[in-house]
Design an enzyme around this catalytic site. Sequence first.
Site: not given
Ligand code: F3S
Length: 276
Positions: A123, A160, A216, A218, A259
């Site tokens: 990203e 993000t 990942s 997050n 994810s």
């Molecule tokens: Fe987008 Fe937030 Fe998911 S940046 S990919 S909605 S964690």
Amino acid sequence: MKIEKAKSYGFCFGVKRAVEIAENSKNAVTLGPLIHNPLEIKRLADNYNVKYVETLEEIDENIKRVIVRTHGIAKDKLQKLKEKDIEIIDATCPFVKKPQEIVEKMSNEGYDIVIFGDKNHPEIQGVMSYSTHNRVYTVLDEKELFDIKLKEKIATVAQTTRKLENYLKIVNYLISNYKEVRVFNTICNATFENQDAVKKLSKKADIMIIIGGKNSSNTKQLYNIAKENCESHLIESATELDPKWFESKRLCGISAGASTPEWLVEKIISKIKEIA
Ligand code: F3S
């Protein structure tokens, strides 16, 4: 033992959208994995023939459609894709597009760019590539800025999936040392919601199982928050579960990265019920 799922967990808006795009784009390839979850990637390959390639060079004339993944790709790579005779399907999350656009605009206006994030993460490699000059500094904490002499005009964005409290430390350093700082909060709410929920649940649970890809970012954040409060394990699949973990535990909390598909969460819960 009781099992409780966090109030908010799993697939975020951007990932849901990307998976739907992939399911509707049979026989396409993605440049790099679509999302950071190996089992979901395998499901898309097995059921929809959506495979992934690592490099642009692997995209030969047999490939007719390419999906740009949730994390986005570098501007020059996108340009090279456009030069090929293929259909480009953009699954970049709109919340990732935002910092790309900000970096492009602010660098055009002559601002130095400070990015809070991991420069090795796809990203951020994408976001960095949108700068129109090379005064782009990607840091993980404010200390990395101490030796850098920035110009007076600075714009800053964040990866993000980063924690807001850490971004605030960087912002605080910048506004304490420079006259003009444009701050853009590009941290995604989906991440906050999953993080808040894991914090609450891990405070009352005896053990937390965090499900998601080990690559990942997050998911790792969720795991780090959980382990501050109770015994926690980050797993990708049910085979990693160890019955010993659950001995004399009364409450097992479950959370999953942005994810992680629901089918995988349910599969792991069934397995815990079986072995605990
Ligand atoms: Fe987008 Fe937030 Fe998911 S940046 S990919 S909605 S964690």
